[in-house]
Design a protein around this motif. Structure first.
Motif, PDB file in Angstrom:
ATOM      1  N   ASP A  39       1.165  -4.680  -8.127  1.00  0.00           N
ATOM      2  CA  ASP A  39       1.343  -4.816  -9.709  1.00  0.00           C
ATOM      3  C   ASP A  39       0.498  -5.962 -10.048  1.00  0.00           C
ATOM      4  OD1 ASP A  39       2.784  -2.688  -9.911  1.00  0.00           O
ATOM      5  OD2 ASP A  39       4.748  -3.665 -10.114  1.00  0.00           O
ATOM      6  N   LEU A  40      -0.495  -6.065 -10.919  1.00  0.00           N
ATOM      7  CA  LEU A  40      -1.367  -7.151 -11.127  1.00  0.00           C
ATOM      8  C   LEU A  40      -1.321  -7.493 -12.601  1.00  0.00           C
ATOM      9  CD1 LEU A  40      -3.616  -9.159 -10.129  1.00  0.00           C
ATOM     10  CD2 LEU A  40      -5.326  -7.252 -10.606  1.00  0.00           C
ATOM     11  N   VAL A  41      -1.236  -8.775 -12.721  1.00  0.00           N
ATOM     12  CA  VAL A  41      -1.272  -9.312 -14.105  1.00  0.00           C
ATOM     13  C   VAL A  41      -2.457 -10.291 -14.059  1.00  0.00           C
ATOM     14  CG1 VAL A  41      -0.187 -10.484 -16.084  1.00  0.00           C
ATOM     15  CG2 VAL A  41       1.196  -8.954 -14.791  1.00  0.00           C
ATOM     16  N   LYS A  42      -3.289 -10.376 -14.997  1.00  0.00           N
ATOM     17  CA  LYS A  42      -4.387 -11.325 -15.034  1.00  0.00           C
ATOM     18  C   LYS A  42      -4.429 -12.282 -16.097  1.00  0.00           C
ATOM     19  CE  LYS A  42      -7.478  -7.475 -13.572  1.00  0.00           C
ATOM     20  NZ  LYS A  42      -8.888  -7.039 -14.014  1.00  0.00           N
ATOM     21  N   HIS A  43      -4.269 -13.538 -15.936  1.00  0.00           N
ATOM     22  CA  HIS A  43      -3.818 -14.646 -16.949  1.00  0.00           C
ATOM     23  C   HIS A  43      -5.031 -15.495 -17.185  1.00  0.00           C
ATOM     24  CE1 HIS A  43       0.438 -14.042 -16.691  1.00  0.00           C
ATOM     25  NE2 HIS A  43       0.438 -14.017 -15.281  1.00  0.00           N
ATOM     26  N   ALA A  44      -5.733 -15.309 -18.198  1.00  0.00           N
ATOM     27  CA  ALA A  44      -6.857 -16.099 -18.492  1.00  0.00           C
ATOM     28  C   ALA A  44      -6.727 -17.656 -18.177  1.00  0.00           C
ATOM     29  CB  ALA A  44      -7.460 -16.006 -19.907  1.00  0.00           C
ATOM     30  N   SER A  45      -7.585 -18.297 -17.645  1.00  0.00           N
ATOM     31  CA  SER A  45      -7.602 -19.667 -17.192  1.00  0.00           C
ATOM     32  C   SER A  45      -7.624 -20.637 -18.388  1.00  0.00           C
ATOM     33  CB  SER A  45      -8.485 -20.023 -16.191  1.00  0.00           C
ATOM     34  OG  SER A  45      -8.796 -21.505 -15.971  1.00  0.00           O
ATOM     35  N   VAL A  46      -7.081 -21.527 -18.545  1.00  0.00           N
ATOM     36  CA  VAL A  46      -7.117 -22.490 -19.686  1.00  0.00           C
ATOM     37  C   VAL A  46      -8.301 -23.572 -19.422  1.00  0.00           C
ATOM     38  CG1 VAL A  46      -4.669 -22.226 -20.489  1.00  0.00           C
ATOM     39  CG2 VAL A  46      -5.317 -24.131 -18.985  1.00  0.00           C
ATOM     40  N   VAL A  47      -8.788 -23.442 -18.249  1.00  0.00           N
ATOM     41  CA  VAL A  47      -9.564 -24.485 -17.963  1.00  0.00           C
ATOM     42  C   VAL A  47     -10.943 -24.195 -17.601  1.00  0.00           C
ATOM     43  CG1 VAL A  47     -10.176 -26.315 -15.999  1.00  0.00           C
ATOM     44  CG2 VAL A  47      -7.653 -25.790 -16.681  1.00  0.00           C
ATOM     45  N   GLU A  48     -11.231 -22.885 -16.945  1.00  0.00           N
ATOM     46  CA  GLU A  48     -12.524 -22.561 -16.630  1.00  0.00           C
ATOM     47  C   GLU A  48     -12.738 -21.022 -17.392  1.00  0.00           C
ATOM     48  OE1 GLU A  48     -15.000 -23.948 -15.123  1.00  0.00           O
ATOM     49  OE2 GLU A  48     -14.064 -25.640 -14.392  1.00  0.00           O
ATOM     50  N   PRO A  49     -13.636 -20.995 -18.086  1.00  0.00           N
ATOM     51  CA  PRO A  49     -14.231 -19.580 -18.697  1.00  0.00           C
ATOM     52  C   PRO A  49     -14.297 -18.682 -17.615  1.00  0.00           C
ATOM     53  CG  PRO A  49     -15.400 -21.443 -20.111  1.00  0.00           C
ATOM     54  CD  PRO A  49     -14.700 -21.993 -18.510  1.00  0.00           C
ATOM     55  N   ASP A  50     -13.926 -17.485 -17.795  1.00  0.00           N
ATOM     56  CA  ASP A  50     -14.173 -16.186 -16.894  1.00  0.00           C
ATOM     57  C   ASP A  50     -13.105 -16.450 -15.617  1.00  0.00           C
ATOM     58  OD1 ASP A  50     -16.082 -15.147 -18.779  1.00  0.00           O
ATOM     59  OD2 ASP A  50     -17.654 -16.521 -17.715  1.00  0.00           O
ATOM     60  N   SER A  51     -12.359 -17.352 -15.572  1.00  0.00           N
ATOM     61  CA  SER A  51     -11.677 -17.723 -14.423  1.00  0.00           C
ATOM     62  C   SER A  51     -10.371 -16.957 -14.896  1.00  0.00           C
ATOM     63  CB  SER A  51     -11.576 -19.148 -13.820  1.00  0.00           C
ATOM     64  OG  SER A  51     -12.759 -19.529 -13.210  1.00  0.00           O
ATOM     65  N   VAL A  52      -9.295 -16.963 -13.797  1.00  0.00           N
ATOM     66  CA  VAL A  52      -7.976 -16.261 -13.903  1.00  0.00           C
ATOM     67  C   VAL A  52      -6.916 -16.814 -13.071  1.00  0.00           C
ATOM     68  CG1 VAL A  52      -9.139 -14.176 -14.948  1.00  0.00           C
ATOM     69  CG2 VAL A  52      -8.566 -14.203 -12.612  1.00  0.00           C
ATOM     70  N   VAL A  53      -5.694 -16.621 -13.229  1.00  0.00           N
ATOM     71  CA  VAL A  53      -4.739 -16.726 -12.650  1.00  0.00           C
ATOM     72  C   VAL A  53      -3.949 -15.377 -12.258  1.00  0.00           C
ATOM     73  CG1 VAL A  53      -2.507 -17.643 -11.528  1.00  0.00           C
ATOM     74  CG2 VAL A  53      -4.110 -18.908 -12.902  1.00  0.00           C
ATOM     75  N   LEU A  54      -4.236 -14.798 -11.107  1.00  0.00           N
ATOM     76  CA  LEU A  54      -3.797 -13.662 -10.752  1.00  0.00           C
ATOM     77  C   LEU A  54      -2.164 -13.558 -10.404  1.00  0.00           C
ATOM     78  CD1 LEU A  54      -6.780 -11.923  -8.517  1.00  0.00           C
ATOM     79  CD2 LEU A  54      -6.333 -12.041 -11.014  1.00  0.00           C
ATOM     80  N   GLU A  55      -1.595 -12.811 -10.965  1.00  0.00           N
ATOM     81  CA  GLU A  55      -0.075 -12.611 -10.841  1.00  0.00           C
ATOM     82  C   GLU A  55       0.166 -11.253 -10.101  1.00  0.00           C
ATOM     83  OE1 GLU A  55       4.267 -12.408 -13.096  1.00  0.00           O
ATOM     84  OE2 GLU A  55       2.441 -13.428 -14.012  1.00  0.00           O
ATOM     85  N   ILE A  56       0.520 -11.379  -8.821  1.00  0.00           N
ATOM     86  CA  ILE A  56       0.887 -10.124  -7.841  1.00  0.00           C
ATOM     87  C   ILE A  56       2.333  -9.962  -7.439  1.00  0.00           C
ATOM     88  CG2 ILE A  56       0.160  -9.073  -5.752  1.00  0.00           C
ATOM     89  CD1 ILE A  56      -2.593 -10.344  -6.298  1.00  0.00           C
ATOM     90  N   ALA A  57       2.650  -8.800  -7.714  1.00  0.00           N
ATOM     91  CA  ALA A  57       4.110  -8.401  -7.199  1.00  0.00           C
ATOM     92  C   ALA A  57       4.012  -7.141  -6.879  1.00  0.00           C
ATOM     93  CB  ALA A  57       4.921  -8.636  -8.511  1.00  0.00           C
ATOM     94  N   ASN A  58       5.308  -6.661  -6.307  1.00  0.00           N
ATOM     95  CA  ASN A  58       5.476  -5.370  -5.606  1.00  0.00           C
ATOM     96  C   ASN A  58       4.325  -4.795  -4.758  1.00  0.00           C
ATOM     97  OD1 ASN A  58       7.693  -5.105  -7.204  1.00  0.00           O
ATOM     98  ND2 ASN A  58       6.557  -4.357  -8.952  1.00  0.00           N
ATOM     99  N   LEU A  59       3.986  -5.672  -3.738  1.00  0.00           N
ATOM    100  CA  LEU A  59       2.982  -5.509  -2.751  1.00  0.00           C
ATOM    101  C   LEU A  59       3.242  -4.612  -1.727  1.00  0.00           C
ATOM    102  CD1 LEU A  59       0.147  -6.268  -1.751  1.00  0.00           C
ATOM    103  CD2 LEU A  59       1.517  -8.195  -0.401  1.00  0.00           C
ATOM    104  N   SER A  60       2.538  -3.535  -1.272  1.00  0.00           N
ATOM    105  CA  SER A  60       2.606  -2.672   0.022  1.00  0.00           C
ATOM    106  C   SER A  60       1.263  -2.358   0.375  1.00  0.00           C
ATOM    107  CB  SER A  60       3.472  -1.486  -0.775  1.00  0.00           C
ATOM    108  OG  SER A  60       2.554  -0.697  -1.895  1.00  0.00           O
ATOM    109  N   ARG A  61       1.423  -1.879   1.629  1.00  0.00           N
ATOM    110  CA  ARG A  61       0.291  -1.420   2.147  1.00  0.00           C
ATOM    111  C   ARG A  61       0.031   0.033   1.920  1.00  0.00           C
ATOM    112  NH1 ARG A  61      -1.908  -5.197   5.789  1.00  0.00           N
ATOM    113  NH2 ARG A  61      -0.302  -6.575   6.912  1.00  0.00           N
ATOM    114  N   ARG A  62      -1.492   0.280   1.670  1.00  0.00           N
ATOM    115  CA  ARG A  62      -1.718   1.735   1.475  1.00  0.00           C
ATOM    116  C   ARG A  62      -1.745   2.368   3.035  1.00  0.00           C
ATOM    117  NH1 ARG A  62      -3.574   3.248  -3.250  1.00  0.00           N
ATOM    118  NH2 ARG A  62      -4.434   1.358  -4.648  1.00  0.00           N
ATOM    119  N   THR A  63      -1.261   3.707   2.757  1.00  0.00           N
ATOM    120  CA  THR A  63      -1.153   4.402   4.105  1.00  0.00           C
ATOM    121  C   THR A  63      -2.246   5.603   4.064  1.00  0.00           C
ATOM    122  OG1 THR A  63       0.598   5.929   3.180  1.00  0.00           O
ATOM    123  CG2 THR A  63       1.305   4.163   4.385  1.00  0.00           C
ATOM    124  N   LYS A  64      -2.907   5.664   5.003  1.00  0.00           N
ATOM    125  CA  LYS A  64      -3.952   6.633   5.309  1.00  0.00           C
ATOM    126  C   LYS A  64      -3.509   7.886   5.471  1.00  0.00           C
ATOM    127  CE  LYS A  64      -7.403   3.306   6.574  1.00  0.00           C
ATOM    128  NZ  LYS A  64      -8.647   2.734   7.294  1.00  0.00           N
TER     129      LYS A  64
END
Length: 213
Positions: free
Chosen positions: A188-213
C-alpha cells in the motif's frame, strides 16, 4: 531560515524546547561537517531547509511515539531529528543504523548532547534485524532505490502480524522507482508531497509482501 524563535517554532511546528535542541544539533553538525563528509558540501549553507525541515516531515507524518529504525543514518537525517522530536515524550525510540564509525561517533554525540531518544548501531544494514528484531516504523533518506530499501525492510515488514510502516524520502524520479519495485513487491502506497522540494515526495509504505510468480 532567518526568523525569530517564535516564527521558527511556528514554521517548524515544534515546541521551544525542541527548537532549542534542533539548534544545538545544527551547531554540532556544522562543527563536525568541517572534518567529516556528513552531507553534500553544496547543501551545508541551507542546512535548515534542505536537511532539518526535510527530515521533520517524517515525524509530522507519524507523530505518535513509535519504535523507529533509521537506515543509513549518515549525518542524522532523518533519524536524529525524529529522536529529538521524541524527547518531548516518555515513550518512543529511534535505532540509528550507520556502519561508518566516524559518522556513528557524531550521531552518538548528537543524541547525547540533545537528550534525544535514540541509540546508534555501527553495523551494516543487513545485520540490523538480528540486533533490532522489531519496530513500528522504518525511515531512510538518500540511501538507495526503492526496491533495495524494501529488501532491507522485509525482516520487519513481511511477518503476517507486522504493522510496520516505512517512510522514504524520494526525489522527482520517484515514480520510476515505484514502477520497478511493484514488479517484485506488493504494498500500500501513500505519496506525501514534500514541503521542501517541488516534485519530491515522502513515500509511506505498508502491508508489504513479495509477489509470487
Amino acid at each position: 531560515m532567518k526568523a525569530s524563535p517564535a516564527e521558527r517554532m511556528k514554521a517548524l511546528r515544534v515546541s521551544r524546547e525542541t527548537l532549542e535542541k534542533l539548534e544545538h544539533f545544527a551547531v554540532l553538525f556544522q562543527k563536525w561537517a568541517k572534518s567529516i563528509n556528513l552531507v553534500a558540501p553544496s547543501t551545508l549553507e541551507d542546512l535548515w531547509q534542505r536537511h532539518i525541515v526535510d527530515s521533520l516531515q517524517i515525524f509530522h507524518l507519524s507523530p505518535s511515539p513509535k519504535a523507529w529504525v533509521d537506515l543509513g543514518s549518515g549525518g542524522g537525517f532523518p533519524g536524529v531529528i525524529t529522536a529529538i522530536c521524541l524527547s518531548e515524550y516518555s515513550d518512543g525510540w529511534v535505532d540509528l543504523v550507520e556502519s561508518n564509525n566516524k559518522k556513528a561517533a557524531f550521531l552518538r554525540i548528537a543524541l547525547n548532547e540533545t537528550g534525544a531518544r535514540g541509540s546508534v548501531h555501527p553495523i551494516r544494514i543487513e545485520q540490523a534485524p538480528s540486533v533490532i528484531p522489531r519496530c513500528d516504523a522504518v525511515s531512510a533518506r538518500a540511501l538507495s532505490d526503492l526496491t533495495q530499501l524494501l529488501d532491507y525492510c522485509t525482516p520487519w515488514m513481511l511477518e503476517e502480524t507486522s504493522n510496520t510502516v516505512a517512510f522514504f524520502h524520494k526525489g522527482r524520479d520517484y515514480q520510476q522507482e515505484v514502477d520497478k519495485a511493484v514488479s517484485r513487491f506488493q504494498f500500500d502506497l501513500v505519496k506525501h508531497a514534500s514541503v521542501v522540494e517541488p516534485d519530491s515526495v515522502v513515500l509511506e509504505i505498508a502491508n508489504l509482501s513479495r509477489r509470487t510468480k
